[in-house]
Design an enzyme around this catalytic site. Structure first.
Site, PDB file in Angstrom:
ATOM      1  N   GLY A  54       0.845  -1.199   0.000  1.00 31.68           N
ATOM      2  CA  GLY A  54       0.000   0.000   0.000  1.00 31.68           C
ATOM      3  C   GLY A  54       0.871   1.236   0.000  1.00 31.68           C
ATOM      4  O   GLY A  54       2.083   1.152   0.210  1.00 31.68           O
ATOM      5  N   GLY A  55       0.259   2.374  -0.228  1.00 25.01           N
ATOM      6  CA  GLY A  55       1.012   3.619  -0.256  1.00 25.01           C
ATOM      7  C   GLY A  55       1.324   4.110   1.147  1.00 25.01           C
ATOM      8  O   GLY A  55       0.838   3.557   2.138  1.00 25.01           O
ATOM      9  N   GLY A  99      -2.579   3.035   5.823  1.00 28.26           N
ATOM     10  CA  GLY A  99      -3.161   2.228   6.892  1.00 28.26           C
ATOM     11  C   GLY A  99      -2.667   0.792   6.853  1.00 28.26           C
ATOM     12  O   GLY A  99      -3.200  -0.084   7.528  1.00 28.26           O
ATOM     13  N   LYS A 100      -1.613   0.560   6.077  1.00 26.07           N
ATOM     14  CA  LYS A 100      -1.168  -0.834   5.917  1.00 26.07           C
ATOM     15  C   LYS A 100      -0.577  -1.427   7.201  1.00 26.07           C
ATOM     16  O   LYS A 100      -0.697  -2.617   7.438  1.00 26.07           O
ATOM     17  CB  LYS A 100      -0.210  -0.983   4.742  1.00 26.07           C
ATOM     18  CG  LYS A 100       1.025  -0.143   4.818  1.00 26.07           C
ATOM     19  CD  LYS A 100       1.749  -0.168   3.482  1.00 26.07           C
ATOM     20  CE  LYS A 100       3.025   0.662   3.560  1.00 26.07           C
ATOM     21  NZ  LYS A 100       2.871   1.995   4.152  1.00 26.07           N
ATOM     22  N   SER A 101       0.032  -0.561   8.045  1.00 24.15           N
ATOM     23  CA  SER A 101       0.579  -1.103   9.305  1.00 24.15           C
ATOM     24  C   SER A 101      -0.537  -1.691  10.153  1.00 24.15           C
ATOM     25  O   SER A 101      -0.382  -2.769  10.749  1.00 24.15           O
ATOM     26  CB  SER A 101       1.285  -0.019  10.117  1.00 24.15           C
ATOM     27  OG  SER A 101       2.398   0.457   9.437  1.00 24.15           O
ATOM     28  N   ALA A 119      11.405  -4.491  12.744  1.00 20.55           N
ATOM     29  CA  ALA A 119      11.487  -3.165  12.102  1.00 20.55           C
ATOM     30  C   ALA A 119      12.769  -3.048  11.287  1.00 20.55           C
ATOM     31  O   ALA A 119      13.853  -3.366  11.777  1.00 20.55           O
ATOM     32  CB  ALA A 119      11.460  -2.080  13.175  1.00 20.55           C
ATOM     33  N   THR A 120      12.630  -2.596  10.050  1.00 16.58           N
ATOM     34  CA  THR A 120      13.822  -2.433   9.212  1.00 16.58           C
ATOM     35  C   THR A 120      14.298  -0.979   9.179  1.00 16.58           C
ATOM     36  O   THR A 120      15.362  -0.691   8.652  1.00 16.58           O
ATOM     37  CB  THR A 120      13.535  -2.886   7.763  1.00 16.58           C
ATOM     38  OG1 THR A 120      12.469  -2.088   7.247  1.00 16.58           O
ATOM     39  CG2 THR A 120      13.173  -4.347   7.686  1.00 16.58           C
ATOM     40  N   HIS A 169       4.216   4.701  16.502  1.00 20.48           N
ATOM     41  CA  HIS A 169       3.935   3.304  16.124  1.00 20.48           C
ATOM     42  C   HIS A 169       4.008   2.390  17.337  1.00 20.48           C
ATOM     43  O   HIS A 169       3.203   1.490  17.497  1.00 20.48           O
ATOM     44  CB  HIS A 169       4.909   2.818  15.057  1.00 20.48           C
ATOM     45  CG  HIS A 169       4.513   3.217  13.671  1.00 20.48           C
ATOM     46  ND1 HIS A 169       3.402   2.721  13.048  1.00 20.48           N
ATOM     47  CD2 HIS A 169       5.062   4.079  12.795  1.00 20.48           C
ATOM     48  CE1 HIS A 169       3.281   3.252  11.845  1.00 20.48           C
ATOM     49  NE2 HIS A 169       4.282   4.093  11.665  1.00 20.48           N
ATOM     50  N   ASP A 203       8.267  -4.936   8.885  1.00 24.58           N
ATOM     51  CA  ASP A 203       7.842  -3.611   8.396  1.00 24.58           C
ATOM     52  C   ASP A 203       9.087  -2.735   8.229  1.00 24.58           C
ATOM     53  O   ASP A 203       9.655  -2.293   9.219  1.00 24.58           O
ATOM     54  CB  ASP A 203       6.877  -3.014   9.439  1.00 24.58           C
ATOM     55  CG  ASP A 203       6.123  -1.796   8.917  1.00 24.58           C
ATOM     56  OD1 ASP A 203       6.356  -1.392   7.774  1.00 24.58           O
ATOM     57  OD2 ASP A 203       5.302  -1.263   9.681  1.00 24.58           O
TER      58      ASP A 203
HETATM   59  N1  LIG Z   1      13.488   1.119  14.157  1.00 27.39           N
HETATM   60  C1  LIG Z   1      12.158   1.056  14.362  1.00 27.39           C
HETATM   61  N2  LIG Z   1      11.346   1.333  13.339  1.00 27.39           N
HETATM   62  C2  LIG Z   1      10.015   1.242  13.545  1.00 27.39           C
HETATM   63  C3  LIG Z   1       9.443   0.877  14.801  1.00 27.39           C
HETATM   64  N3  LIG Z   1       8.100   0.894  14.681  1.00 27.39           N
HETATM   65  C4  LIG Z   1       7.833   1.250  13.405  1.00 27.39           C
HETATM   66  N4  LIG Z   1       8.985   1.454  12.709  1.00 27.39           N
HETATM   67  C5  LIG Z   1       9.159   1.807  11.303  1.00 27.39           C
HETATM   68  O1  LIG Z   1       8.167   2.722  10.913  1.00 27.39           O
HETATM   69  C6  LIG Z   1       7.899   2.541   9.515  1.00 27.39           C
HETATM   70  C7  LIG Z   1       6.416   2.622   9.286  1.00 27.39           C
HETATM   71  O2  LIG Z   1       5.953   3.889   9.720  1.00 27.39           O
HETATM   72  P1  LIG Z   1       5.327   4.988   8.744  1.00 27.39           P
HETATM   73  O3  LIG Z   1       6.360   5.370   7.743  1.00 27.39           O
HETATM   74  O4  LIG Z   1       4.725   6.020   9.618  1.00 27.39           O
HETATM   75  O5  LIG Z   1       4.167   4.153   8.101  1.00 27.39           O
HETATM   76  P2  LIG Z   1       3.527   4.298   6.688  1.00 27.39           P
HETATM   77  O6  LIG Z   1       4.002   3.092   5.957  1.00 27.39           O
HETATM   78  O7  LIG Z   1       3.794   5.613   6.045  1.00 27.39           O
HETATM   79  O8  LIG Z   1       1.991   4.346   7.033  1.00 27.39           O
HETATM   80  P3  LIG Z   1       0.946   3.198   7.189  1.00 27.39           P
HETATM   81  O9  LIG Z   1       0.520   2.848   5.800  1.00 27.39           O
HETATM   82  O10 LIG Z   1      -0.159   3.838   7.990  1.00 27.39           O
HETATM   83  O11 LIG Z   1       1.595   2.086   7.931  1.00 27.39           O
HETATM   84  C8  LIG Z   1       8.439   1.198   9.098  1.00 27.39           C
HETATM   85  O12 LIG Z   1       9.511   1.400   8.202  1.00 27.39           O
HETATM   86  C9  LIG Z   1       8.964   0.596  10.409  1.00 27.39           C
HETATM   87  O13 LIG Z   1      10.172  -0.112  10.219  1.00 27.39           O
HETATM   88  C10 LIG Z   1      10.336   0.574  15.874  1.00 27.39           C
HETATM   89  O14 LIG Z   1       9.941   0.241  16.979  1.00 27.39           O
HETATM   90  N5  LIG Z   1      11.686   0.687  15.583  1.00 27.39           N
END
Ligand SMILES: Nc1nc2c(ncn2[C@@H]2O[C@H](COP(=O)(O)OP(=O)(O)OP(=O)(O)O)[C@@H](O)[C@H]2O)c(=O)[nH]1
Length: 202
Positions: free
Chosen positions: A7-8, A12-14, A40-41, A56, A89
């Site tokens: 998803g973009g 909301g994909k998380s 988490a990457t 998150h 993710d």
């Molecule tokens: N290092 C680290 N990264 C995290 C953690 N939790 C989330 N992330 C990172 O946060 C990123 C996702 O957040 P966003 O960029 O806000 O999400 P998005 O993909 O734009 O939005 P959604 O579609 O709503 O998920 C991913 O690359 C995750 O790896 C964490 O605890 N540690």
């Protein structure tokens, strides 16, 4: 169960991926149940990213083990108990870090993904992989950007081929492109989490 959630940004994909990982774990018999793991990457490079990561973590709530693995996904999965649910993710960041930071090649990257899937299946780990669909209509002029996009799309196709579920999240809605078990997301799995997720089969 292997799932691919695309998803973009901010689609909301998380939330959809979290619901899948949690739902799967909740349905495992208690004695076979492992942990709920967020892999988490992302590297936290600036304040904006730190704030996003903090949000998150808050939204994931308790019950998640967080493991940060910007490159070595196989090592990270090795440390996860059998029977766990793992949310990776996201593939988008990992692919860029793999090519341009670690300077590893596409073949090794595809092998790593294949290994993750094989290892997850062998150890009864549910693996939910999140990625951004960054496809463009035409190849970009910049050769490095093109190399990256081609690699990411190759990984997406490999993953979609192997996955039991392929889901695209559009405006918070989960659209199924592949669903081998035909289960969808069960609404009760996400109740009480304060996240707005609707599962829809296409
Ligand atoms: N290092 C680290 N990264 C995290 C953690 N939790 C989330 N992330 C990172 O946060 C990123 C996702 O957040 P966003 O960029 O806000 O999400 P998005 O993909 O734009 O939005 P959604 O579609 O709503 O998920 C991913 O690359 C995750 O790896 C964490 O605890 N540690």
């Amino acid at each position: 169960m292997i799932a691919f959630v695309a998803g973009g940004a901010r689609s909301g994909k998380s939330a959809v991926a979290e619901a899948l990982a949690m739902g799967h774990l909740a349905h495992q018999p208690r004695e076979a149940r492992g942990a709920l793991v967020y892999l988490a990457t992302a590297r936290v490079g600036d304040d904006e990213m730190a704030a996003r990561v903090a949000r998150h973590r808050r939204e994931r709530g308790e019950g998640w083990l967080t493991c940060e693995a910007p490159l070595e996904l196989a090592d990270a999965l090795d440390g996860v108990k059998a029977g766990s649910s793992v949310l990776l993710d996201c593939l988008t960041l990992w692919a860029g870090q793999w090519l341009f930071e670690a300077e590893r090649d596409e073949a090794a990257g595809r092998a790593m993904l294949e290994w993750l899937i094989t290892s997850a299946r062998r150890r009864d780990i549910a693996l939910v992989v999140v990625s951004n669909d960054l496809n463009e209509d035409l190849p970009p002029r910049d050769a490095l950007v093109w190399r990256y996009l081609a690699f990411l799309q190759r990984l997406h196709r490999d993953l979609a081929e192997e996955a039991d579920r392929v889901i695209e999240v559009v405006a918070g809605r989960a659209v199924y492109w592949k669903d081998i078990e035909g289960k969808g997301i069960e609404e009760k799995d996400i109740e009480g989490q304060g996240r707005d997720v609707k599962g829809a089969s296409s």
